[in-house]
Motif scaffolding. Structure first.
Motif, short mmCIF file in Angstrom:
data_model
loop_
_atom_site.label_atom_id
_atom_site.label_comp_id
_atom_site.label_asym_id
_atom_site.label_seq_id
_atom_site.Cartn_x
_atom_site.Cartn_y
_atom_site.Cartn_z
N ASP B 148 0.73 -1.36 -0.09
CA ASP B 148 0.13 -0.04 -0.07
C ASP B 148 0.91 1.11 -0.11
O ASP B 148 1.89 1.30 0.52
N TRP B 149 0.37 2.24 -0.79
CA TRP B 149 1.18 3.68 -0.54
C TRP B 149 0.36 4.20 0.81
O TRP B 149 -0.65 3.94 1.12
N PRO B 150 1.13 5.32 1.22
CA PRO B 150 0.83 5.94 2.33
C PRO B 150 -0.14 7.21 1.78
O PRO B 150 -0.20 8.20 2.47
N LEU B 151 -0.44 7.27 0.60
CA LEU B 151 -1.13 8.45 0.13
C LEU B 151 -2.64 7.94 -0.59
O LEU B 151 -2.95 6.86 -0.68
N ASP B 152 -3.56 9.00 -0.35
CA ASP B 152 -4.78 8.66 -0.56
C ASP B 152 -5.14 9.27 -2.09
O ASP B 152 -4.66 10.33 -2.48
#
Lengths: 212, 554
Positions: B148-152
């Motif tokens: 997962d990326w830590p971005l929305d």
């Protein structure tokens, strides 16, 4: 091979809007390359020329593209590609070693220098190199197939297809700046593009190409 | 080549960003004033690299009022005067310093994946400007693979919009896949025959296609006129229609007060006893020099970034900087770039226009009917002669008469290539070799092997694209099995210092004034070209740094 673009000469566009000054300078310099070695010694030069003749057999009756000299200059300048397979030494050493190993193979097989072999025998040796069937101490762990693909085919073909003569052969438009192209759809040709000879209409193509 | 005009190579030897001025690439012989900083004056940010990541961030930070120096190892070109229509000559834009490649699938570097000039690879990129599929930002949770990326994605959607406006992307009125997006700023380009071949094949296969959103203008913009379809895009745009960092973010950055130093190769980041970065050692005009800085941003792309971090090792950080996770240099992801080609009775003349005027993202947005994780887009192609012969000889082993005959079909040839997702694997990595380069720095060793999932994706794509070509009557269909393109990974972002190198703000976990802002930070790559996402992340990072500074948290 039939002339697919009869009369087409990309250089005829040199003084048109298709060529900016930078393109003119670059192509002029390429056409001025002298067909003699700066990097290779005489013996390796003869081998390299013979290889170039087999990788790109140039038609008779046409100015010969000095492919070997173009490869030689790449090495003289040590102009690299930006990557090297770890199994290969740097390009200059790879070429020196590969050419010597090919000579050794020619001597072992026929007792003569590679450039003196019949073309079928040259092709057979090159195919063996391509398939990795050549080895021996001269190769010093350099895989022959990798040398063929990454150096022989890569460097020789990149040289040939940087030359306007090859562009004429395949009908490539060549330099295009500041003028680009307008007719983008299927079977649409700008007047400054090569006309292809259709069966029975070769003269029309030649006419279009010679009056570009 | 020795005999080629030296004048066209001037920029490789004499720095231009000096003495209070910078080249203005939009005017022949033009200059613009540029602010200069002293070396003993600590600037707020020194940014190593001025491409999609560093060039964009330099602009954002300078416009936010920070003092910024951007350093680039490459030249500061003037495209209008110095770019020839020539594949060989234009390799002056590539990173051709030696790199050693091994693994099961040794990479080919230098041309389609590595730039060395002010503006970085955007000076020679194919301009394809795509958004990530939203689910990819949480692909571990939502799709079951990668990280997962830590971005929305909704936040990223806003930043994509900002970059698309900044580059005046030319694209379709409606985009067939994903959530609604605004209209592209400029209208789509006319489709060439090679692009129509893709459209026909997609329609025959019953899937959607569209005009490719491209970073080349379809209408005038300032001093640049619209793209004239010369087709030499990947060797550098000589008319400035291409919206590279060189003609967009960099002039904006300079106008806003940033200093850009060209021909400046950074070899080491200095770290003090407190464990903080204090500046960079760089070579310019044959001398090693030192620039002080309060923050250092590394933006050298997926090979040079880890190389610099590893080359900056100290007693305190023996495994390199920002590397407590051990992940610097790991998880390199080179997107797969296989193609299929066929011959048509029609004249295609695929050298005209941008090479990829149409594409399909069908297999990025469809999760059924796949035996692999990840996705791929595929696009129309338009290789120039050297690129095309390299494809023919490299993949089919052709030479001699057989090759010349094949090459004669050049104007009747069309085909598609994928931008294929590859999975992050720790074994795919950048390390330091014993060999040294011209600066005396250890060169990068790049180790790469495809995994079974990557191979399954490639096989699926070749099968699908081949059927597409067959369905519209192409002859002599064959597949290019061995090519890769964009590089990402090697300094991934995440939520956990144990499993990532930087946080969502591109700030390293280990050294709070050391940042990384380029494709290195991607935890996964998706099946689209990365440049738009790199620029969107840089825009976000610029905004975050401004917010952190306001909060006193820099």
């Amino acid at each position: 091979m039939p002339d697919r673009y009869p009369g087409y000469d990309v250089l005829s566009k040199r003084n048109t809007a298709s060529w900016n000054d930078a393109s003119r300078q670059v192509i002029d310099a390429r056409l001025a390359i002298v067909d003699s070695p700066e990097f290779f010694d005489e013996r390796k030069w003869r081998t390299l020329r013979a290889i170039c003749d087999r990788i790109v057999p140039q038609p008779a009756g046409r100015a010969v593209v000095p492919i070997a000299a173009m490869v030689d200059r790449k090495l003289a300048d040590d102009h690299r590609d930006g990557y090297r397979d770890a199994r290969l030494p740097p390009q200059r050493e790879a070429w020196r070693r590969g050419l010597a190993a090919l000579e050794a193979a020619a001597q072992a097989r026929a007792g003569v220098a590679f450039h003196r072999l019949m073309t079928v025998a040259q092709d057979a040796l090159l195919r063996d190199m391509q398939c990795g069937r050549l080895d021996g101490p001269e190769w010093d762990d350099m895989p022959a197939d990798l040398f063929f693909r990454e150096r022989v085919a890569h460097d020789i073909l990149a040289a040939y297809y940087s030359h306007p003569v090859s562009w004429n052969e395949i009908g490539f438009g060549g330099p295009a700046s500041p003028r680009g192209y307008v007719r983008m759809y299927f079977n649409r040709r700008d007047p400054w593009e090569a006309a292809e000879a259709k069966a029975g209409h070769e003269a029309a193509a030649r006419d279009a190409n010679e009056n570009m | 080549m020795t005999v080629e005009s030296n004048q066209l190579h001037d920029a490789l030897h004499v720095p231009r960003g000096k003495d209070g001025r910078a080249p203005d690439p939009l005017r022949v012989g033009g200059w613009m004033p540029m602010r200069e900083y002293r070396e003993d004056e600590a600037v707020d940010f020194v940014i190593v690299g001025t491409g999609a990541g560093g060039g964009t961030l330099a602009c954002k930070l300078a416009e936010a009022g920070f003092s910024v120096i951007g350093m680039d190892a490459g030249a500061w070109w003037r495209p209008l005067e110095e770019f020839a229509s020539d594949e060989t000559h234009q390799d002056k834009l590539f990173w051709t310093d030696e790199r050693i490649c091994d693994g099961d699938n040794p990479l080919k570097l230098g041309s389609n994946n590595s730039g060395k000039s002010v503006g970085g690879s955007t000076v020679h990129f194919a301009m394809v400007s795509l958004r990530f599929r939203p689910e990819w930002f949480k692909c571990r949770t939502l799709l079951g693979y990668g990280a997962d990326w830590p971005l929305d994605w909704r936040e990223m959607w806003r930043y994509y919009g900002e970059v698309e406006q900044a580059l005046k992307i030319a694209g379709p009125v409606t985009y067939p896949w994903g959530p609604k997006r605004p209209r592209y700023p400029y209208r789509a380009h006319e489709i060439n025959a090679a692009g129509w071949v893709l459209a026909q094949a997609c329609e025959a296969m019953g899937i959607a296609w569209t005009e490719t959103p491209l970073a080349t203008i379809s209408a005038p913009r300032g001093r640049a006129h619209p793209c004239v379809y010369r087709g030499f895009c990947v060797t550098g745009c000589a008319t400035n229609a291409k919206q590279s960092a060189l003609v967009t973010w960099i002039p904006r950055a300079v106008t806003a007060g940033a200093e850009i130093r060209d021909l400046a190769m950074v070899g080491r980041i200095e770290v003090n006893d407190a464990g903080l970065a204090t500046g960079v050692h760089y070579q310019r005009e044959g001398q090693w020099r030192f620039q002080r800085a309060r923050n250092v941003v590394v933006a050298g792309y997926a090979i040079e970034t880890p190389r610099l971090l590893l080359n900056s090792a100290t007693d305190r950080y023996p495994d390199g900087l920002a590397n407590s996770s051990g992940l610097v240099g790991r998880n390199l992801m080179a997107q797969t770039n296989q193609g299929v080609y066929g011959v048509f009775d029609d004249e295609i003349r695929w050298y005209k226009g941008p090479p990829s005027l149409t594409l399909t993202e069908h297999w990025n947005y469809t999760d059924t009917g796949k035996d692999f994780f990840g996705g791929y887009a595929f696009m129309a192609q338009g290789p120039l002669p050297q690129a095309w012969v390299s494809t023919q000889a490299g993949n089919r082993g052709l030479w001699g008469e057989a090759l010349l005959r094949e090459m004669q079909q050049y104007n009747h040839q069309a085909g598609f290539k994928i931008v294929g997702e590859t999975l992050p694997q720790e074994r795919n990595r950048v390390t330091l070799a014993d060999e040294k380069d011209q600066y005396g720095l250890p060169v990068a060793r790049v180790t790469y092997s495809l995994c079974d999932n990557d191979k399954a994706l490639v096989k699926h794509s070749i099968d699908f694209m081949s059927r597409g070509l067959d369905a519209i009557g192409a002859r002599d269909i064959w597949a290019e099995e061995d090519d890769t393109c964009h590089l990402n990974g090697t300094a991934r972002m995440g939520d956990d210092p144990a499993t990532s190198v930087v946080n969502a703000d591109c700030r390293s976990w280990d050294i709070r004034n050391l940042w990384i802002c380029d494709g290195s930070v991607f935890p996964t790559v998706g099946g689209v070209n990365p440049s738009l996402t790199i620029q969107a992340i840089a825009c976000r990072t610029g905004d975050r740094i401004r917010q952190l500074a306001a909060l006193g948290e820099l």
